[in-house]
Scaffold this motif. Structure first.
Motif, PDB file in Angstrom:
ATOM      1  N   ASN A 251       9.466  14.537  -9.085  1.00 31.49           N
ATOM      2  CA  ASN A 251       8.408  15.813  -9.024  1.00 31.49           C
ATOM      3  C   ASN A 251       7.560  15.449  -9.592  1.00 31.49           C
ATOM      4  O   ASN A 251       5.793  16.179  -9.660  1.00 31.49           O
ATOM      5  N   GLU A 252       7.553  15.501 -11.116  1.00 28.75           N
ATOM      6  CA  GLU A 252       5.993  14.871 -12.283  1.00 28.75           C
ATOM      7  C   GLU A 252       6.802  14.575 -13.391  1.00 28.75           C
ATOM      8  O   GLU A 252       8.064  14.380 -13.742  1.00 28.75           O
ATOM      9  N   LEU A 253       5.973  13.836 -13.931  1.00 29.48           N
ATOM     10  CA  LEU A 253       6.434  13.057 -15.005  1.00 29.48           C
ATOM     11  C   LEU A 253       7.147  14.118 -16.114  1.00 29.48           C
ATOM     12  O   LEU A 253       7.983  13.617 -16.784  1.00 29.48           O
ATOM     13  N   GLY A 254       6.284  14.844 -16.379  1.00 28.64           N
ATOM     14  CA  GLY A 254       7.792  15.949 -17.634  1.00 28.64           C
ATOM     15  C   GLY A 254       9.176  15.558 -16.989  1.00 28.64           C
ATOM     16  O   GLY A 254       9.916  15.648 -18.004  1.00 28.64           O
ATOM     17  N   THR A 255       9.564  16.549 -15.781  1.00 24.70           N
ATOM     18  CA  THR A 255      10.025  16.605 -15.468  1.00 24.70           C
ATOM     19  C   THR A 255      11.240  14.785 -15.642  1.00 24.70           C
ATOM     20  O   THR A 255      12.260  15.337 -15.777  1.00 24.70           O
ATOM     21  N   TYR A 256      10.810  14.642 -15.156  1.00 26.97           N
ATOM     22  CA  TYR A 256      11.426  13.022 -14.581  1.00 26.97           C
ATOM     23  C   TYR A 256      11.732  12.827 -15.772  1.00 26.97           C
ATOM     24  O   TYR A 256      12.816  12.202 -16.111  1.00 26.97           O
ATOM     25  N   THR A 257      10.826  12.556 -17.297  1.00 28.93           N
ATOM     26  CA  THR A 257      11.418  11.821 -18.468  1.00 28.93           C
ATOM     27  C   THR A 257      12.445  12.717 -18.843  1.00 28.93           C
ATOM     28  O   THR A 257      13.208  12.512 -19.670  1.00 28.93           O
ATOM     29  N   ARG A 258      12.545  13.686 -18.919  1.00 33.35           N
ATOM     30  CA  ARG A 258      13.528  14.819 -19.433  1.00 33.35           C
ATOM     31  C   ARG A 258      14.762  14.672 -18.732  1.00 33.35           C
ATOM     32  O   ARG A 258      15.482  15.094 -19.782  1.00 33.35           O
ATOM     33  N   THR A 259      15.175  14.797 -17.620  1.00 30.21           N
ATOM     34  CA  THR A 259      16.638  14.608 -16.943  1.00 30.21           C
ATOM     35  C   THR A 259      16.531  13.141 -16.917  1.00 30.21           C
ATOM     36  O   THR A 259      18.420  13.196 -17.267  1.00 30.21           O
ATOM     37  N   LEU A 260      15.973  12.484 -17.431  1.00 31.96           N
ATOM     38  CA  LEU A 260      16.017  10.821 -18.016  1.00 31.96           C
ATOM     39  C   LEU A 260      16.395  10.606 -19.365  1.00 31.96           C
ATOM     40  O   LEU A 260      17.854  10.020 -19.153  1.00 31.96           O
ATOM     41  N   ASP A 261      15.758  11.875 -20.325  1.00 28.99           N
ATOM     42  CA  ASP A 261      16.743  11.789 -21.590  1.00 28.99           C
ATOM     43  C   ASP A 261      17.665  12.070 -21.733  1.00 28.99           C
ATOM     44  O   ASP A 261      18.364  11.994 -22.354  1.00 28.99           O
ATOM     45  N   ARG A 262      18.069  13.230 -20.015  1.00 30.95           N
ATOM     46  CA  ARG A 262      19.141  14.271 -21.017  1.00 30.95           C
ATOM     47  C   ARG A 262      20.188  13.334 -20.610  1.00 30.95           C
ATOM     48  O   ARG A 262      21.561  13.433 -21.338  1.00 30.95           O
ATOM     49  N   ALA A 263      20.115  12.573 -19.696  1.00 27.76           N
ATOM     50  CA  ALA A 263      20.776  11.890 -19.173  1.00 27.76           C
ATOM     51  C   ALA A 263      21.058  10.140 -20.423  1.00 27.76           C
ATOM     52  O   ALA A 263      22.550  10.344 -19.834  1.00 27.76           O
ATOM     53  N   LEU A 351       1.688   2.470   0.347  1.00 27.34           N
ATOM     54  CA  LEU A 351       2.090   2.737  -0.740  1.00 27.34           C
ATOM     55  C   LEU A 351       0.044   3.531  -1.311  1.00 27.34           C
ATOM     56  O   LEU A 351       0.320   4.800  -1.085  1.00 27.34           O
ATOM     57  N   LEU A 352      -0.588   3.306  -0.394  1.00 30.48           N
ATOM     58  CA  LEU A 352      -1.998   4.009  -0.403  1.00 30.48           C
ATOM     59  C   LEU A 352      -2.448   5.226   0.376  1.00 30.48           C
ATOM     60  O   LEU A 352      -2.464   5.893   0.139  1.00 30.48           O
ATOM     61  N   ASP A 353      -1.183   5.235   1.252  1.00 34.48           N
ATOM     62  CA  ASP A 353      -1.177   6.299   2.564  1.00 34.48           C
ATOM     63  C   ASP A 353      -0.193   6.986   2.265  1.00 34.48           C
ATOM     64  O   ASP A 353      -0.790   8.397   2.178  1.00 34.48           O
ATOM     65  N   CYS A 354       0.809   6.357   1.084  1.00 38.77           N
ATOM     66  CA  CYS A 354       1.392   7.529   0.613  1.00 38.77           C
ATOM     67  C   CYS A 354       0.920   8.362  -0.639  1.00 38.77           C
ATOM     68  O   CYS A 354       1.102   9.661  -0.662  1.00 38.77           O
ATOM     69  N   LEU A 355      -0.490   7.875  -1.312  1.00 38.29           N
ATOM     70  CA  LEU A 355      -1.098   8.674  -2.376  1.00 38.29           C
ATOM     71  C   LEU A 355      -1.944   9.306  -1.603  1.00 38.29           C
ATOM     72  O   LEU A 355      -2.408  10.607  -1.868  1.00 38.29           O
ATOM     73  N   LEU A 356      -2.699   9.282   0.001  1.00 38.55           N
ATOM     74  CA  LEU A 356      -3.561   9.392   0.534  1.00 38.55           C
ATOM     75  C   LEU A 356      -3.182  11.287   1.580  1.00 38.55           C
ATOM     76  O   LEU A 356      -3.850  11.865   2.026  1.00 38.55           O
ATOM     77  N   CYS A 357      -1.686  10.817   1.560  1.00 37.15           N
ATOM     78  CA  CYS A 357      -0.802  12.076   2.824  1.00 37.15           C
ATOM     79  C   CYS A 357      -1.026  13.546   1.316  1.00 37.15           C
ATOM     80  O   CYS A 357      -0.537  13.294   0.568  1.00 37.15           O
ATOM     81  N   ASP A 358      -0.679  14.667   2.475  1.00 36.19           N
ATOM     82  CA  ASP A 358      -0.317  15.861   1.591  1.00 36.19           C
ATOM     83  C   ASP A 358       1.467  16.092   0.934  1.00 36.19           C
ATOM     84  O   ASP A 358       1.701  15.078   1.312  1.00 36.19           O
ATOM     85  N   SER A 359       1.329  15.955  -0.221  1.00 37.78           N
ATOM     86  CA  SER A 359       2.642  16.029  -0.898  1.00 37.78           C
ATOM     87  C   SER A 359       3.608  17.138  -1.652  1.00 37.78           C
ATOM     88  O   SER A 359       3.376  17.022  -2.959  1.00 37.78           O
ATOM     89  N   PRO A 360       3.071  18.233  -0.858  1.00 37.37           N
ATOM     90  CA  PRO A 360       4.432  18.655  -2.113  1.00 37.37           C
ATOM     91  C   PRO A 360       5.111  18.740  -3.007  1.00 37.37           C
ATOM     92  O   PRO A 360       5.968  17.707  -1.938  1.00 37.37           O
ATOM     93  N   ARG A 361       5.830  19.466  -3.480  1.00 34.99           N
ATOM     94  CA  ARG A 361       6.922  19.610  -4.750  1.00 34.99           C
ATOM     95  C   ARG A 361       8.272  19.419  -3.285  1.00 34.99           C
ATOM     96  O   ARG A 361       8.122  19.576  -2.523  1.00 34.99           O
ATOM     97  N   ILE A 362       9.461  18.006  -3.804  1.00 32.95           N
ATOM     98  CA  ILE A 362      10.469  17.838  -2.987  1.00 32.95           C
ATOM     99  C   ILE A 362      11.192  18.670  -3.669  1.00 32.95           C
ATOM    100  O   ILE A 362      11.917  18.953  -5.287  1.00 32.95           O
TER     101      ILE A 362
END
Length: 515
Positions: A251-263, A351-362
């Motif tokens: 969902n975001e950089l902070g949660t991504y790096t934290r969950t990877l670091d935990r692993a 990939l550009l369209d992935c950036l340009l469309c609405d993208s709520p948290r998963i």
């Protein structure tokens, strides 16, 4: 109502659009003339696998990895990739560069030599990491090859985009946030890439010798998935139980790096039982769920170029996301370089369209649905009865795919207008025709049937054809000399590193794990 991101994007002027920055990392096995995995060391003419900027190895000593520089156009990227392929093909002797993702003939784990990177501490660390993959998952899984596509947008784009969105963050934080916005939508739609570019519906029988599976018999040497698009990305490919429990958050950089670091810092009992040494030999870096970040298998990764001995998490946290790495692409066995022009241009559009469309948290629930869609298309994407879970309910896979392609038309036309080409509409039409006339996984099986050959022999025939085509095309003298110089310089650099590396590896590893 807030103006849509697509509408905001149209506020760019033609002169303000500077295109994409792109590169590819393409893997492929060296094999002998009998279609068996090569047992020879990495050719010295190709330089040092530790320090060469364009040619290295992935898991196995026989698994080459070719790396383009960052390029400003598809033409430049394909030209660079072709140059690297030509240089490699000139220096393989009687060996052949395997054209498919699923491997050639194997004879169990011991037939797959683990890559060597010399005697320096960083070189030995790379080897120990691969030893760890062997004791955790076996070597067979690591003999698979693919193409990784790297994409970014220039800072001039991000500065204008930030202005249009009225965002007040630092540019570094803004870019990271937007790349994760893209990644969330990529995860929602990545099943489409498996349908359009999955090209590994069959495999050599030696890959699954002694393994339970539900594949069908193609011939005495070949198994296949009747409706599969990519056996490489299915349960027989990049899959393991330890990682299934990770729940890495995109969902975001902070949660991504934290969950990877935990692993990386959470021990896993089966790996603890193995230990890190066998006698005096190191056999894995640690006993955690992941030895390092790169062990995590995912279809997409946020990336930042690392300094030597810097960890990916450290680079991301220090300098933010630099580019996106798409990791789910099978090799195109019909292409001499494993990818094709329409595919690359489509990926840019997608990939550009992935950036340009609405993208709520998963949410966790949506995450499960997305994983199910992806797995279903990998396993049976060519099954006309397959339906995917969409916001509107269950939708037939071909209907869902056509809907996604149709929505890209106006963006393709806009980019073509800005670039004065027909590249993006051509790429989009190519994918629509593929859906209508046969996706790559269908084409592979049709080609095998029409040739009367199984997986090993058909891929060998294609590989030899590509090799001859690349060898017949002479390299420009200055390009050839540049590659020879890179090989010489990389060998000299490795030798210098080894001569100045006096710290005992045990201490080096302890420092690395503490950093």
């Amino acid at each position: 109502m807030a103006e849509s991101r697509h509408s905001l994007f149209r506020q760019f002027s033609k002169s303000e659009w500077h295109g994409f920055l792109k590169g590819v990392e393409k893997e492929g096995l060296r094999v002998d003339r009998n279609g068996f995995i090569a047992q020879t060391p990495h050719p010295k003419a190709l330089g040092s696998t530790l320090t060469h900027p364009r040619i290295t190895t992935d898991y196995s000593e026989a698994l080459l990895e070719l790396i383009t520089p960052v390029c400003g156009s598809t033409d430049a990227m394909l030209e660079s990739l072709t140059d690297i392929h030509q240089f490699v093909q000139q220096n393989l002797g009687d060996e052949v560069f395997w054209a498919a993702s699923m491997p050639c003939e194997l004879d169990g784990d011991e037939s797959i030599p683990i890559a060597e990177y010399g005697t320096s501490n960083i070189g030995y660390l790379k080897h120990v990491y691969r030893q760890g993959l062997a004791v955790r998952y076996g070597r067979i899984m690591q003999s698979i090859a693919g193409a990784h596509y790297n994409l970014s947008l220039p800072d001039a784009f991000w500065e204008k985009w930030q202005q249009l969105l009225g965002d007040q963050q630092s540019l570094r934080d803004f870019k990271s946030e937007q790349y994760f916005w893209l990644i969330r939508n990529f995860r929602r739609r990545s099943w489409l890439l498996m349908l359009l570019f999955g090209a590994s519906p069959a495999l050599d029988a030696s890959f699954v010798a002694g393994v339970k599976h539900d594949l069908g018999r193609f011939d005495e040497r070949t198994w296949y998935g009747e409706h599969a698009t990519s056996l490489r990305m299915g349960d027989l490919g990049y899959h393991n139980n330890a990682q299934a429990s990770l729940n890495i958050c995109f969902n975001e950089l902070g949660t991504y790096t934290r969950t990877l670091d935990r692993a990386i810092h959470t021990t896993w009992p089966p790996y603890e039982a193995i230990g890190t040494r066998r006698g005096d030999e190191f056999i894995q870096i640690n006993t955690s769920v992941l030895q390092i970040e790169n062990e995590y298998y995912s279809a997409v990764r946020p990336k930042r170029t690392t300094e030597r001995e810097e960890k990916p998490i450290q680079a991301l946290e220090a300098r933010g996301v630099e580019y996106i790495e798409v990791r789910c692409l099978d090799l195109d066995p019909f292409s001499p370089v494993g990818v094709n022009r329409e595919q690359i241009d489509f990926l840019d559009l997608f990939l550009l369209d992935c950036l340009l469309c609405d993208s709520p948290r998963i949410s966790d629930a949506e995450c499960e649905r997305l994983d199910d869609n992806y797995k279903d298309v990998v396993a049976r994407g060519r099954d006309a009865s397959l339906t995917l879970c969409q916001e509107s309910g269950r939708v037939p896979v071909m209907e869902a795919a056509s809907g996604l392609l149709d929505r890209l038309e106006s963006l393709a036309e806009l980019l073509d207008d800005w670039t004065g080409t027909r590249s993006y509409t051509t790429a989009l039409v190519a994918q629509k025709e593929s859906l209508a006339n046969g996706v790559p996984s269908t084409r592979v099986l049709d080609a095998m049937r029409s040739s009367g050959l199984g997986h090993r022999d058909w891929v060998m025939e294609m590989s030899l054809r590509h090799q001859q085509a690349l060898r017949d095309e002479a390299m420009a003298p200055d390009v050839l000399e540049a590659f020879r110089a890179m090989s010489r310089d990389s060998l000299a650099e490795q030798a210098q590193m080894e001569a100045h590396d006096t710290q005992p590896f045990e201490q080096f590893l302890a420092d690395y794990l503490r950093s």
